[in-house]
Design a protein around this motif. Structure first.
Motif, mmCIF file in Angstrom:
data_model
loop_
_atom_site.group_PDB
_atom_site.id
_atom_site.type_symbol
_atom_site.label_atom_id
_atom_site.label_comp_id
_atom_site.label_asym_id
_atom_site.label_seq_id
_atom_site.Cartn_x
_atom_site.Cartn_y
_atom_site.Cartn_z
ATOM 1 N N THR A 118 0.820 -1.225 0.000
ATOM 2 C CA THR A 118 0.000 0.000 0.000
ATOM 3 C C THR A 118 0.848 1.266 0.000
ATOM 4 N N SER A 119 2.154 1.123 -0.056
ATOM 5 C CA SER A 119 3.044 2.284 -0.022
ATOM 6 C C SER A 119 2.882 3.140 -1.277
ATOM 7 N N GLN A 120 2.988 4.451 -1.112
ATOM 8 C CA GLN A 120 2.936 5.340 -2.280
ATOM 9 C C GLN A 120 4.167 5.155 -3.165
ATOM 10 N N PHE A 121 5.191 4.493 -2.611
ATOM 11 C CA PHE A 121 6.413 4.227 -3.357
ATOM 12 C C PHE A 121 6.518 2.754 -3.749
ATOM 13 N N PHE A 122 5.375 2.105 -3.936
ATOM 14 C CA PHE A 122 5.385 0.677 -4.233
ATOM 15 C C PHE A 122 6.148 0.376 -5.521
ATOM 16 N N TYR A 158 8.982 -1.310 -13.750
ATOM 17 C CA TYR A 158 8.628 -0.469 -12.595
ATOM 18 C C TYR A 158 9.387 0.853 -12.602
ATOM 19 N N THR A 159 10.631 0.850 -13.080
ATOM 20 C CA THR A 159 11.322 2.136 -13.167
ATOM 21 C C THR A 159 10.615 3.052 -14.163
ATOM 22 N N ASN A 160 10.056 2.486 -15.221
ATOM 23 C CA ASN A 160 9.280 3.302 -16.167
ATOM 24 C C ASN A 160 8.042 3.894 -15.499
ATOM 25 N N ARG A 161 7.436 3.116 -14.610
ATOM 26 C CA ARG A 161 6.286 3.639 -13.874
ATOM 27 C C ARG A 161 6.686 4.777 -12.944
ATOM 28 N N VAL A 162 7.835 4.617 -12.307
ATOM 29 C CA VAL A 162 8.324 5.687 -11.440
ATOM 30 C C VAL A 162 8.522 6.963 -12.252
ATOM 31 N N LEU A 163 9.152 6.840 -13.416
ATOM 32 C CA LEU A 163 9.383 8.009 -14.270
ATOM 33 C C LEU A 163 8.062 8.625 -14.711
ATOM 34 N N LYS A 164 7.110 7.790 -15.061
ATOM 35 C CA LYS A 164 5.810 8.295 -15.526
ATOM 36 C C LYS A 164 5.093 9.073 -14.417
ATOM 37 N N ASP A 165 5.162 8.542 -13.181
ATOM 38 C CA ASP A 165 4.408 9.135 -12.075
ATOM 39 C C ASP A 165 5.095 10.363 -11.476
ATOM 40 N N TRP A 166 6.427 10.432 -11.573
ATOM 41 C CA TRP A 166 7.140 11.433 -10.794
ATOM 42 C C TRP A 166 7.964 12.437 -11.609
ATOM 43 N N LYS A 167 8.165 12.198 -12.896
ATOM 44 C CA LYS A 167 9.098 13.058 -13.630
ATOM 45 C C LYS A 167 8.641 14.515 -13.684
ATOM 46 N N GLU A 168 7.324 14.723 -13.614
ATOM 47 C CA GLU A 168 6.819 16.103 -13.625
ATOM 48 C C GLU A 168 6.637 16.663 -12.224
ATOM 49 N N VAL A 181 13.614 10.873 -10.753
ATOM 50 C CA VAL A 181 14.266 10.584 -12.034
ATOM 51 C C VAL A 181 15.738 10.255 -11.805
ATOM 52 N N GLU A 182 16.402 11.050 -10.952
ATOM 53 C CA GLU A 182 17.804 10.784 -10.644
ATOM 54 C C GLU A 182 17.964 9.474 -9.882
ATOM 55 N N TRP A 183 16.973 9.159 -9.059
ATOM 56 C CA TRP A 183 16.984 7.881 -8.325
ATOM 57 C C TRP A 183 16.979 6.712 -9.301
ATOM 58 N N VAL A 184 16.119 6.790 -10.315
ATOM 59 C CA VAL A 184 16.051 5.727 -11.331
ATOM 60 C C VAL A 184 17.380 5.616 -12.065
ATOM 61 N N LYS A 185 17.930 6.754 -12.493
ATOM 62 C CA LYS A 185 19.189 6.737 -13.236
ATOM 63 C C LYS A 185 20.308 6.103 -12.410
ATOM 64 N N ALA A 186 20.357 6.437 -11.138
ATOM 65 C CA ALA A 186 21.428 5.909 -10.282
ATOM 66 C C ALA A 186 21.304 4.402 -10.105
ATOM 67 N N TRP A 187 20.076 3.911 -9.928
ATOM 68 C CA TRP A 187 19.910 2.470 -9.736
ATOM 69 C C TRP A 187 20.215 1.695 -11.020
ATOM 70 N N VAL A 188 19.711 2.175 -12.144
ATOM 71 C CA VAL A 188 19.986 1.510 -13.420
ATOM 72 C C VAL A 188 21.486 1.518 -13.707
ATOM 73 N N GLN A 189 22.140 2.634 -13.385
ATOM 74 C CA GLN A 189 23.581 2.729 -13.594
ATOM 75 C C GLN A 189 24.338 1.757 -12.690
ATOM 76 N N THR A 190 23.822 1.559 -11.482
ATOM 77 C CA THR A 190 24.457 0.601 -10.563
ATOM 78 C C THR A 190 24.509 -0.788 -11.176
ATOM 79 N N LEU A 191 23.395 -1.243 -11.704
ATOM 80 C CA LEU A 191 23.350 -2.582 -12.298
ATOM 81 C C LEU A 191 24.074 -2.628 -13.637
ATOM 82 N N THR A 192 24.086 -1.525 -14.365
ATOM 83 C CA THR A 192 24.835 -1.480 -15.627
ATOM 84 C C THR A 192 26.324 -1.638 -15.368
#
Length: 416
Positions: free
Chosen positions: A84-88, A124-134, A140-151
């Motif tokens: 039920t978290s807003q950050f699910f 799910y990262t795409n959902r985060v970007l869709k919901d929060w980028k505006e 957005v930076e959170w998503v980039k950092a996590w994707v970069q970590t795994l890259t």
């Protein structure tokens, strides 16, 4: 060099991910503590591998891997406890991709596995970007950092452990008595969730996690198969008894019904032996997932999201409701079953089934329905007014021999 390369990941993109997690706060910040902890646990394991040879006993290896696998399970359990978290979506992005750290148990090519796990979290990262980028650029930076970590983790594995984890020392490490102690209490691990998704996490041994991560796309490998001793054409006695022969060593006493199963095994969802349960929910399913129902009685299953395929095997009075299907829905050996699809489904297969109601959506009117050895089948087609038109699927056919001595088969309609 391997240890230093992994340290660069921790101090680089992972540190940025942790920084933005703290800025976002709440469940994201708490979740990130577990993520940092699991990377540190893997760093300790890599330090061990750089100084030792591979343990000859696989059980010893599992002991050394246990701290990492325990925290991976805790990360995923945290997501399940906070639906039920807003950050699910944030929690799901991490939970779906964190098994990338299981690369240490993958061979001969662990680097593609890391990429596969990174891609698994992209939904799910795409959902985060869709919901929060505006709303908030920090997400957005959170998503980039996590994707970069795994890259960077993928690049690290490809460079230093191309064909599998490298053990650089000469002497095998001795496993500590009682195993490695659990992570320190400074970052408390949440208790496992009460639902069945965490059934495999209830035990003390998390080794099964690493035993599963190398299965890849082989999502149907554990489905039930008909062996030669179960086939009636090879065992005529079965036609009289109607049951498979009892193998040597098995008890002649009738076995009780098996306990119900609802679990996710990698990309495969298993729903088995459920009875009168109308609240079965497959949530956050992904496009490469398969749902397999077996011997469910008087149940309703709801599938949220677009998935690859669904198999309903030996079920009775069971209904399944879906959003969209990439490949096909299959009914096998069922009685009085129903399905409803709101989106698209390319193919529906009905085999050896008596009583099948198929409710289609407007997007699925180009579906192909393949039937064999089945009866009482109806397809319900939506109208513009929101109602359905019921059309019966033909069961009766007439076959004649042509002058060219071939067969000609036509539908024989039963108009009552």
């Amino acid at each position: 060099m391997s240890v230093l390369g992994y340290t660069d990941i921790i101090q680089g993109p992972l540190a940025q991910y942790a920084q933005f997690s703290v800025q976002i706060g709440g469940d994201v910040a708490q979740h990130s503590q577990l993520v940092q902890q699991v990377f540190k646990a893997q760093l300790q394991f890599l330090e061990l591998a750089s100084q030792s040879s591979k343990p000859a006993n696989p059980n010893d290896l599992m002991i050394f891997l246990k701290p990492t696998s325990d925290i991976i399970a805790a990360i995923q359990d945290f997501r399940e406890k906070n639906r039920t978290s807003q950050f699910f979506n944030h929690l799901s992005a991490i939970s779906e991709s964190i098994p990338a750290l299981g690369w240490v148990a993958v061979s001969p090519a662990p680097s593609p596995y890391v990429k596969e796990m990174n891609d698994a979290g992209q939904f799910y990262t795409n959902r985060v970007l869709k919901d929060w980028k505006e709303k908030d650029k920090r997400h957005v930076e959170w998503v980039k950092a996590w994707v970069q970590t795994l890259t960077e983790l993928q690049a690290f594995v490809k460079q230093y452990h191309t064909t599998g984890l490298v053990w650089s020392g000469k002497n095998a490490p001795a496993a500590p008595a009682g195993g490695i102690p659990p992570p320190p209490p400074s970052c408390p691990l949440p208790p496992p969730p009460l639902d069945n998704f965490a059934a495999d996490a209830a035990g003390n041994d998390r080794a099964a996690l690493f035993a599963q991560i190398n299965q890849g796309a082989n999502v149907t490998s554990n489905l039930k198969k008909v062996t030669s001793d179960m086939q009636t054409h090879k065992n005529p006695a079965l036609k009289q008894t109607g049951a498979a022969p009892i193998k040597s060593g098995a008890s002649n006493v009738a076995q009780p019904d098996k306990p119900p199963v609802f679990t996710r095994d990698g990309k495969k969802w298993l729903i088995e032996y459920q009875t009168r349960n109308h609240n079965l929910l497959v949530e956050n399913a992904e496009m490469n997932n398969v749902v397999y129902l077996y011997k469910c009685n008087e149940c309703t299953v709801t599938i949220k999201g677009k998935i690859n395929s669904v198999v309903i095997d030996a079920c009775r009075k069971t209904a399944i409701v879906m959003d969209s299907i990439v490949a096909a829905v299959e009914f096998i050996n069922c009685q009085s079953v129903q399905m409803q699809v709101f989106g698209k489904v390319p193919t529906i297969s009905v085999d050896k089934t008596d009583g099948c109601q198929i409710y289609l959506g407007n997007e699925s009117l180009d579906v192909e329905v393949v039937t064999s050895k089945s009866s009482e089948m109806n397809i319900l087609i939506p109208t513009s007014g929101g109602d359905y038109i019921e059309q019966a699927v033909p069961e009766q056919f007439k076959t004649t021999i042509t002058p060219n001595k071939t067969l000609k088969t036509i539908i024989v309609e039963n108009k009552g």
